[in-house]
Motif scaffolding. Structure first.
Motif, PDB file in Angstrom:
ATOM      1  N   PRO A  34       0.838  -1.209   0.000  1.00  0.00           N
ATOM      2  CA  PRO A  34       0.000   0.000   0.000  1.00  0.00           C
ATOM      3  C   PRO A  34       0.873   1.258   0.000  1.00  0.00           C
ATOM      4  N   GLN A  35       0.501   2.232  -0.805  1.00  0.00           N
ATOM      5  CA  GLN A  35       1.261   3.470  -0.918  1.00  0.00           C
ATOM      6  C   GLN A  35       0.492   4.625  -0.271  1.00  0.00           C
ATOM      7  N   PRO A  36       1.178   5.711   0.110  1.00  0.00           N
ATOM      8  CA  PRO A  36       0.472   6.869   0.663  1.00  0.00           C
ATOM      9  C   PRO A  36      -0.687   7.294  -0.240  1.00  0.00           C
ATOM     10  N   GLY A  37      -1.841   7.480   0.380  1.00  0.00           N
ATOM     11  CA  GLY A  37      -3.045   7.814  -0.363  1.00  0.00           C
ATOM     12  C   GLY A  37      -3.935   6.629  -0.652  1.00  0.00           C
ATOM     13  N   ASP A  38      -3.388   5.407  -0.572  1.00  0.00           N
ATOM     14  CA  ASP A  38      -4.210   4.209  -0.747  1.00  0.00           C
ATOM     15  C   ASP A  38      -5.125   4.025   0.461  1.00  0.00           C
ATOM     16  N   LEU A  39      -6.165   3.236   0.269  1.00  0.00           N
ATOM     17  CA  LEU A  39      -7.095   2.891   1.345  1.00  0.00           C
ATOM     18  C   LEU A  39      -6.797   1.473   1.810  1.00  0.00           C
ATOM     19  N   LEU A  40      -6.680   1.293   3.121  1.00  0.00           N
ATOM     20  CA  LEU A  40      -6.428  -0.018   3.722  1.00  0.00           C
ATOM     21  C   LEU A  40      -7.597  -0.348   4.636  1.00  0.00           C
ATOM     22  N   LEU A  41      -8.395  -1.331   4.250  1.00  0.00           N
ATOM     23  CA  LEU A  41      -9.521  -1.790   5.057  1.00  0.00           C
ATOM     24  C   LEU A  41      -9.077  -2.985   5.880  1.00  0.00           C
ATOM     25  N   VAL A  42      -9.311  -2.940   7.187  1.00  0.00           N
ATOM     26  CA  VAL A  42      -8.889  -4.036   8.058  1.00  0.00           C
ATOM     27  C   VAL A  42     -10.087  -4.538   8.857  1.00  0.00           C
ATOM     28  N   ASP A  43     -10.232  -5.836   8.888  1.00  0.00           N
ATOM     29  CA  ASP A  43     -11.320  -6.471   9.630  1.00  0.00           C
ATOM     30  C   ASP A  43     -11.148  -6.202  11.127  1.00  0.00           C
ATOM     31  N   ALA A  44     -12.231  -5.804  11.780  1.00  0.00           N
ATOM     32  CA  ALA A  44     -12.174  -5.480  13.208  1.00  0.00           C
ATOM     33  C   ALA A  44     -11.804  -6.689  14.051  1.00  0.00           C
ATOM     34  N   GLY A  45     -12.061  -7.887  13.557  1.00  0.00           N
ATOM     35  CA  GLY A  45     -11.740  -9.090  14.316  1.00  0.00           C
ATOM     36  C   GLY A  45     -10.405  -9.700  13.962  1.00  0.00           C
ATOM     37  N   ALA A  46      -9.609  -9.020  13.135  1.00  0.00           N
ATOM     38  CA  ALA A  46      -8.325  -9.577  12.712  1.00  0.00           C
ATOM     39  C   ALA A  46      -7.391  -9.742  13.902  1.00  0.00           C
ATOM     40  N   TYR A  47      -6.471 -10.672  13.761  1.00  0.00           N
ATOM     41  CA  TYR A  47      -5.521 -11.000  14.828  1.00  0.00           C
ATOM     42  C   TYR A  47      -4.742  -9.749  15.236  1.00  0.00           C
TER      43      TYR A  47
END
Length: 355
Positions: free
Chosen positions: A83-96
Motif C-alpha cells: 500500500p502506498q500513501p493515499g491508498d485505502l487499507l480496510l482491516v477487519d475489526a476481528g483480525a488478529y
C-alpha cells in the motif's frame, strides 16, 4: 484470546494447536551445514527457503512465494511495501492483533486505514486503490472470511486482499468432497476460489509445527516484496532447522491421512458436544468450542476438568461477547483422550442440571 492451564503429566491435553501432531524431533529433522547464513534474506537465502515457498505456492496455483521469519514479519513487510500513501487499507475489526499492529504501522506512512465490522466489508469503496486485510479463518465464530466478495470489492480498484491464513493453513484446503477438511492449502481454495488478487500468508507453526511463514501471490508482487521488504533487509532469515522441518512437513506423504483422521476426530467430538447439550460453535474445525453463560462458569469448568486430568481452553473471542470452553483436537490424539474429555463434560453438565 485464550488461556490454558499449565501442563500436567498424564493429562489429556486439548490446548495445543499442533493440529497434525507435527513435532519434528532433532533426530528426524534434515541435517544442515549452517544454521543461519549470517546475512539478511535479501542478500542470500538457504536453498530450502526457495523450495518451501515454491512448494506452497504450487499447491495453491499461486504465481510465486517467499518465506518470512514469522507472520508478523511477513505482514509488516506486505503492508510497508505494497500500500502506498493515499491508498485505502480496510482491516477487519476481528483480525488478529499482530495484523492490527502492522496496519497501524502502514497508517504512519500516509496510508488511510479504516476498520470494518468483522467479516462484513463495505458494499462499495471509493475510486482509489484499496487493500483489504483479514484473517482467513476466525476461531471466535468458527467461520471463514467471505473471500470471494472481498476479491470482487477491491479487485476493481487495483488493490489486493491480504489474508493471514495461519490458523487454516495445513488444515483447510481444496476439497474433493464436502465431508473433509481438504488438502491443507488454505481457506481460499477451501472456498473453491483461485488466488487471483490475493496476497496470502500462513505460518507453519500450527498445523505443520515449525515457526516459519510463507507468503504467496502473483509474481510481480512477490518479487517486489523480496527486494524491498524491510524485515528481509534488517532481520535474520528463518533458520535451516525451521526450513528443513517445514519442507519435510509439507512434502510428507502422510499428511492426507492425518487430515482425514483429524476430520473424523473433530466430527466425533462435535457430535459428542451436541449430545451433551453443548452446541459446538460454527463449522467443523479442530478447535471445538461451545459458548457458556459467563467467563466465571467457563473458568470453573476448566478448573474442574483439570482436576479430572483434562486440559482445555477458555477463549474470549474478539468478534463477539461471551466466553467459550474449547478443546483443540490433534490428529495424534488417541480416542481414549477424547473419551476422557467427554466423560468430564458429561459430569459437569449433569451437575449443572442437578443444580
Amino acid at each position: 484470546m485464550s488461556t490454558a492451564m499449565a501442563g500436567t503429566p498424564g493429562a489429556a491435553d486439548f490446548t495445543s494447536a499442533l493440529f497434525l501432531g507435527q513435532r519434528h524431533p532433532s533426530a528426524v529433522v534434515p541435517p544442515w551445514t549452517e544454521l543461519t547464513t549470517g546475512v539478511p534474506a535479501v542478500l542470500r537465502e538457504l536453498p530450502a527457503a526457495t523450495e518451501l515457498a515454491w512448494a506452497v505456492a504450487a499447491q495453491q496455483h499461486a504465481g510465486s512465494g517467499l518465506v518470512a521469519r514469522s507472520a508478523l514479519h511477513g505482514m509488516m513487510d506486505i503492508l510497508q511495501v505494497l500500500p502506498q500513501p493515499g491508498d485505502l487499507l480496510l482491516v477487519d475489526a476481528g483480525a488478529y492483533p499482530l495484523t492490527q499492529w502492522a496496519c497501524r504501522a502502514a497508517a504512519a506512512r500516509g496510508v488511510r486505514v479504516v476498520t470494518f465490522p468483522h467479516f462484513r466489508p463495505p458494499a462499495v469503496v471509493p475510486q482509489t486503490r484499496t487493500w483489504l486485510v483479514t484473517d482467513g479463518w476466525c476461531q471466535g465464530c468458527g467461520r471463514s472470511a467471505p473471500l470471494g466478495a472481498m476479491q470482487t470489492l477491491v479487485g476493481k480498484t487495483g488493490g489486493r486482499v491480504v489474508v493471514d491464513d495461519s490458523l487454516a493453513f495445513g488444515v483447510l484446503g481444496q476439497r474433493a468432497a464436502e465431508a473433509s477438511f481438504g488438502d491443507g492449502s488454505g481457506a481460499v481454495r477451501w472456498q473453491g476460489l483461485k488466488h487471483d488478487g490475493v496476497v496470502w500468508l500462513g505460518s507453519l507453526a500450527k498445523a505443520y509445527g515449525t515457526p516459519v511463514t510463507v507468503i504467496t501471490g502473483d509474481r510481480p508482487t512477490i518479487t517486489r516484496l523480496a527486494r524491498h521488504g524491510g524485515n528481509r533487509l534488517h532481520s535474520s532469515p528463518p533458520s535451516a532447522a525451521d526450513l528443513g522441518a517445514g519442507l519435510s512437513a509439507v512434502r510428507d506423504s502422510r499428511m492426507p491421512r492425518l487430515r482425514d483422521r483429524l476430520w473424523r476426530l473433530t466430527r466425533w467430538l462435535r457430535q459428542a458436544f451436541g449430545n451433551l447439550g453443548l452446541p459446538p460453535l460454527g463449522l467443523p474445525f479442530p478447535i471445538v468450542g461451545t459458548r457458556l453463560d459467563s467467563l466465571q462458569l467457563a473458568r470453573r469448568w476448566r478448573s474442574m476438568l483439570v482436576a479430572r486430568g483434562v486440559q482445555v481452553l477458555v477463549q474470549l473471542p474478539r468478534c463477539q461477547p461471551g466466553a467459550l470452553l474449547s478443546a483443540v483436537v490433534r490428529a495424534d490424539h488417541p480416542q481414549a483422550d477424547l473419551d476422557r474429555l467427554v466423560r468430564g463434560l458429561a459430569a459437569l453438565t449433569q451437575d449443572r442440571r442437578a443444580a
